[in-house]
Scaffold this motif. Structure first.
Motif, PDB file in Angstrom:
ATOM      1  N   GLN A 143     -54.808   5.185-123.184  1.00 51.93           N
ATOM      2  CA  GLN A 143     -54.557   6.200-124.429  1.00 51.93           C
ATOM      3  C   GLN A 143     -53.111   6.111-124.003  1.00 51.93           C
ATOM      4  O   GLN A 143     -52.337   5.582-125.130  1.00 51.93           O
ATOM      5  N   ALA A 144     -52.071   6.870-122.994  1.00 49.24           N
ATOM      6  CA  ALA A 144     -51.309   6.631-123.159  1.00 49.24           C
ATOM      7  C   ALA A 144     -50.808   6.092-122.544  1.00 49.24           C
ATOM      8  O   ALA A 144     -49.466   5.150-122.547  1.00 49.24           O
ATOM      9  N   PHE A 145     -50.889   4.587-121.958  1.00 51.25           N
ATOM     10  CA  PHE A 145     -50.194   3.641-121.200  1.00 51.25           C
ATOM     11  C   PHE A 145     -50.765   2.590-121.649  1.00 51.25           C
ATOM     12  O   PHE A 145     -49.975   1.137-120.687  1.00 51.25           O
ATOM     13  N   GLY A 146     -51.475   2.087-122.428  1.00 58.61           N
ATOM     14  CA  GLY A 146     -52.157   0.738-123.134  1.00 58.61           C
ATOM     15  C   GLY A 146     -53.342   0.248-121.611  1.00 58.61           C
ATOM     16  O   GLY A 146     -53.050  -0.918-121.858  1.00 58.61           O
ATOM     17  N   TRP A 184     -42.780   5.636-125.228  1.00 60.67           N
ATOM     18  CA  TRP A 184     -42.552   7.028-124.696  1.00 60.67           C
ATOM     19  C   TRP A 184     -43.330   8.172-125.788  1.00 60.67           C
ATOM     20  O   TRP A 184     -44.174   9.049-124.980  1.00 60.67           O
ATOM     21  N   GLN A 185     -43.287   7.506-126.832  1.00 61.97           N
ATOM     22  CA  GLN A 185     -43.915   8.419-127.922  1.00 61.97           C
ATOM     23  C   GLN A 185     -45.347   8.279-127.822  1.00 61.97           C
ATOM     24  O   GLN A 185     -46.220   9.547-128.292  1.00 61.97           O
ATOM     25  N   ARG A 186     -45.921   6.798-126.972  1.00 64.03           N
ATOM     26  CA  ARG A 186     -47.509   7.053-127.268  1.00 64.03           C
ATOM     27  C   ARG A 186     -47.905   7.922-126.112  1.00 64.03           C
ATOM     28  O   ARG A 186     -49.267   8.465-126.243  1.00 64.03           O
ATOM     29  N   ALA A 187     -47.149   7.917-124.170  1.00 62.68           N
ATOM     30  CA  ALA A 187     -47.840   9.031-123.885  1.00 62.68           C
ATOM     31  C   ALA A 187     -47.936  10.307-124.171  1.00 62.68           C
ATOM     32  O   ALA A 187     -48.353  11.036-123.768  1.00 62.68           O
ATOM     33  N   VAL A 188     -46.257  10.815-124.778  1.00 63.40           N
ATOM     34  CA  VAL A 188     -46.469  12.129-125.348  1.00 63.40           C
ATOM     35  C   VAL A 188     -47.215  12.384-126.634  1.00 63.40           C
ATOM     36  O   VAL A 188     -48.019  13.223-125.825  1.00 63.40           O
TER      37      VAL A 188
END
Length: 138
Positions: A32-35, A96-100
Protein backbone atom coordinates in the motif's frame (compact mmCIF):
# COMPACT_ATOMS: atom_id res chain seq x y z
CA UNK A 1 18.78 -9.56 -13.15
CA UNK A 2 16.11 -11.03 -10.91
CA UNK A 3 14.71 -14.53 -10.87
CA UNK A 4 11.10 -14.22 -9.65
CA UNK A 5 11.30 -17.55 -7.83
CA UNK A 6 14.65 -17.12 -6.15
CA UNK A 7 15.12 -13.39 -5.60
CA UNK A 8 17.97 -11.19 -6.76
CA UNK A 9 20.66 -12.80 -8.91
CA UNK A 10 23.31 -10.52 -7.39
CA UNK A 11 23.73 -7.30 -5.44
CA UNK A 12 22.59 -6.27 -1.99
CA UNK A 13 19.01 -6.58 -0.76
CA UNK A 14 17.62 -5.43 2.58
CA UNK A 15 16.22 -8.25 4.72
CA UNK A 16 13.94 -7.06 7.53
CA UNK A 17 12.89 -9.03 10.60
CA UNK A 18 9.43 -7.97 11.75
CA UNK A 19 8.52 -8.18 15.44
CA UNK A 20 5.35 -9.46 17.07
CA UNK A 21 4.24 -11.81 14.26
CA UNK A 22 3.31 -8.89 11.99
CA UNK A 23 5.22 -9.98 8.86
CA UNK A 24 2.16 -10.51 6.67
CA UNK A 25 0.84 -7.15 7.88
CA UNK A 26 4.17 -5.59 6.86
CA UNK A 27 3.86 -7.05 3.36
CA UNK A 28 0.42 -5.46 3.01
CA UNK A 29 1.71 -2.12 4.34
CA UNK A 30 4.65 -2.08 1.90
CA UNK A 31 2.28 -2.89 -0.97
CA UNK A 32 0.00 0.00 0.00
CA UNK A 33 2.66 2.53 1.05
CA UNK A 34 5.42 1.88 -1.49
CA UNK A 35 3.77 -0.07 -4.31
CA UNK A 36 5.62 -3.29 -3.42
CA UNK A 37 5.00 -6.41 -5.49
CA UNK A 38 5.30 -9.73 -3.65
CA UNK A 39 7.03 -12.53 -5.58
CA UNK A 40 7.30 -15.15 -2.86
CA UNK A 41 5.44 -15.80 0.42
CA UNK A 42 6.21 -18.77 2.68
CA UNK A 43 4.57 -19.33 6.04
CA UNK A 44 6.34 -21.23 8.83
CA UNK A 45 5.20 -24.71 9.85
CA UNK A 46 3.14 -23.16 12.66
CA UNK A 47 0.96 -21.51 9.98
CA UNK A 48 1.06 -18.22 11.90
CA UNK A 49 4.46 -16.66 11.23
CA UNK A 50 5.95 -15.53 7.96
CA UNK A 51 9.10 -17.52 7.20
CA UNK A 52 10.04 -15.54 4.09
CA UNK A 53 8.65 -12.97 1.69
CA UNK A 54 10.43 -11.52 -1.30
CA UNK A 55 9.17 -8.14 -2.51
CA UNK A 56 10.26 -5.72 -5.19
CA UNK A 57 9.88 -2.00 -4.64
CA UNK A 58 10.78 0.52 -7.31
CA UNK A 59 13.08 -2.01 -9.02
CA UNK A 60 14.88 -3.13 -5.84
CA UNK A 61 14.52 -6.26 -3.72
CA UNK A 62 13.28 -6.37 -0.16
CA UNK A 63 13.05 -9.56 1.85
CA UNK A 64 11.36 -9.95 5.19
CA UNK A 65 10.31 -12.47 7.79
CA UNK A 66 8.70 -12.62 11.19
CA UNK A 67 10.94 -12.83 14.21
CA UNK A 68 11.88 -16.36 15.31
CA UNK A 69 13.46 -15.87 18.76
CA UNK A 70 13.84 -19.63 19.20
CA UNK A 71 16.55 -19.56 16.50
CA UNK A 72 18.70 -16.93 18.23
CA UNK A 73 19.37 -15.82 21.81
CA UNK A 74 15.68 -15.15 22.52
CA UNK A 75 16.16 -11.42 23.10
CA UNK A 76 14.03 -8.78 21.46
CA UNK A 77 14.93 -7.90 17.89
CA UNK A 78 14.85 -4.15 17.14
CA UNK A 79 15.37 -2.21 13.94
CA UNK A 80 19.02 -1.17 13.86
CA UNK A 81 19.79 2.45 14.61
CA UNK A 82 21.35 4.32 11.73
CA UNK A 83 19.72 2.26 8.97
CA UNK A 84 17.52 4.06 6.44
CA UNK A 85 15.91 2.40 3.42
CA UNK A 86 15.92 4.90 0.55
CA UNK A 87 13.44 5.21 -2.32
CA UNK A 88 14.49 7.42 -5.23
CA UNK A 89 11.36 8.14 -7.24
CA UNK A 90 10.29 10.43 -10.11
CA UNK A 91 7.60 12.13 -7.99
CA UNK A 92 8.57 12.44 -4.33
CA UNK A 93 5.35 14.23 -3.40
CA UNK A 94 3.13 11.44 -4.72
CA UNK A 95 5.27 8.71 -3.11
CA UNK A 96 5.35 10.65 0.15
CA UNK A 97 1.60 11.11 0.26
CA UNK A 98 1.03 7.42 -0.49
CA UNK A 99 3.28 6.39 2.42
CA UNK A 100 1.72 8.86 4.86
CA UNK A 101 -1.81 7.87 3.80
CA UNK A 102 -0.90 4.23 4.45
CA UNK A 103 0.13 5.08 8.03
CA UNK A 104 3.81 6.04 7.89
CA UNK A 105 4.85 8.60 10.53
CA UNK A 106 6.75 11.72 9.41
CA UNK A 107 10.30 11.82 10.82
CA UNK A 108 11.85 14.50 8.59
CA UNK A 109 9.38 16.55 6.51
CA UNK A 110 9.52 16.33 2.72
CA UNK A 111 11.21 19.53 1.51
CA UNK A 112 13.43 20.84 -1.26
CA UNK A 113 17.05 20.13 -0.34
CA UNK A 114 20.29 21.89 -1.26
CA UNK A 115 21.51 18.91 -3.31
CA UNK A 116 18.61 19.25 -5.75
CA UNK A 117 16.08 16.69 -4.51
CA UNK A 118 12.83 16.86 -2.63
CA UNK A 119 13.62 14.61 0.31
CA UNK A 120 12.09 13.48 3.57
CA UNK A 121 11.93 10.54 5.96
CA UNK A 122 9.09 8.48 7.40
CA UNK A 123 8.92 5.64 9.90
CA UNK A 124 6.82 2.63 9.02
CA UNK A 125 4.56 0.94 11.62
CA UNK A 126 7.28 -1.67 12.22
CA UNK A 127 9.98 0.80 13.31
CA UNK A 128 11.98 1.07 10.08
CA UNK A 129 13.00 4.46 8.64
CA UNK A 130 12.44 5.12 4.94
CA UNK A 131 13.70 8.14 3.03
CA UNK A 132 11.93 9.30 -0.10
CA UNK A 133 13.68 11.47 -2.64
CA UNK A 134 13.00 12.79 -6.09
CA UNK A 135 13.73 15.78 -8.30
CA UNK A 136 12.48 19.20 -7.22
CA UNK A 137 9.39 20.33 -9.05
CA UNK A 138 9.94 23.21 -11.46
Amino acid sequence: MENENQGPASGVAAHLTIRDGRGTEAVKFYEQAFGAKEHMHHMADDGKRLMHSHLSINGGSLMLNDDFPEYRDGGDVRPPAGITLHLQVPDADAAWQRAVDAGAKVVFPLEDQFWGDRYGQVEDPFGFTWSIGGPKKE
